[in-house]
Design a protein around this motif. Structure first.
Motif, PDB file in Angstrom:
ATOM      1  N   ARG A 229     -16.404  14.579  10.491  1.00 53.44           N
ATOM      2  CA  ARG A 229     -15.115  13.919  10.248  1.00 53.44           C
ATOM      3  C   ARG A 229     -14.638  14.207   8.825  1.00 53.44           C
ATOM      4  O   ARG A 229     -13.459  14.503   8.602  1.00 53.44           O
ATOM      5  N   GLU A 230     -15.543  14.147   7.874  1.00 55.84           N
ATOM      6  CA  GLU A 230     -15.189  14.433   6.483  1.00 55.84           C
ATOM      7  C   GLU A 230     -14.741  15.891   6.326  1.00 55.84           C
ATOM      8  O   GLU A 230     -13.767  16.167   5.627  1.00 55.84           O
TER       9      GLU A 230
ATOM     10  N   ASP B  23     -11.297  16.184   7.812  1.00 57.17           N
ATOM     11  CA  ASP B  23     -10.288  15.525   6.988  1.00 57.17           C
ATOM     12  C   ASP B  23      -9.927  16.350   5.764  1.00 57.17           C
ATOM     13  O   ASP B  23      -8.803  16.279   5.259  1.00 57.17           O
ATOM     14  N   ASN B  24     -10.876  17.107   5.264  1.00 57.73           N
ATOM     15  CA  ASN B  24     -10.645  17.911   4.069  1.00 57.73           C
ATOM     16  C   ASN B  24     -10.245  19.354   4.397  1.00 57.73           C
ATOM     17  O   ASN B  24     -10.211  20.195   3.510  1.00 57.73           O
TER      18      ASN B  24
END
Length: 122
Positions: free
Chosen positions: A112-113, A116-117
């Protein structure tokens, strides 16, 4: 993020594994949590958000068993006694039940990180 570990290094080398296994068994026995009827995953602190999520994902029977083991160990701690030998957790019963779920949640959070980035270039 966890601390560096040499466990994988030792596990891949049979000579080191044979040499370290008795020491590991002694250490687990000296820890004493099996004498209170606990499993290793019962000792994981619950203050972490990842662990709380993993506890919510446990099957109801496993969650009930975990609470029972913790309460029984707490009662033994208060009364300064140990469980009878037949009620100690056996090494064959001391299997991971929470750690795989925690690792899965950490992978999901990492993915997810990363998403998101993600930077989109045109």
């Amino acid at each position: 993020m966890s601390a560096p570990s040499i466990a994988n290094y030792i596990a891949k080398r049979p000579f080191l594994r044979r040499w370290m296994q008795p020491i590991a068994n002694w250490y687990v026995d000296a820890a004493g949590y099996r004498k209170l009827g606990l499993r290793f995953d019962d000792l994981v602190p619950e203050e972490n958000l990842t662990v709380q999520t993993a506890l919510k994902r446990l099957p109801p029977k496993e969650a009930y068993d975990r609470v029972f083991r913790i309460r029984r160990a707490f009662q033994c701690s208060i009364s300064h006694t140990l469980l009878p030998v037949e009620e100690h957790t056996k090494p064959s019963e001391d299997v991971e039940y929470l750690s795989p779920i925690i690792r899965e949640i950490e992978k999901e959070n990492k993915e997810r990180e990363d998403l998101d980035n993600l930077a989109v270039k045109r």
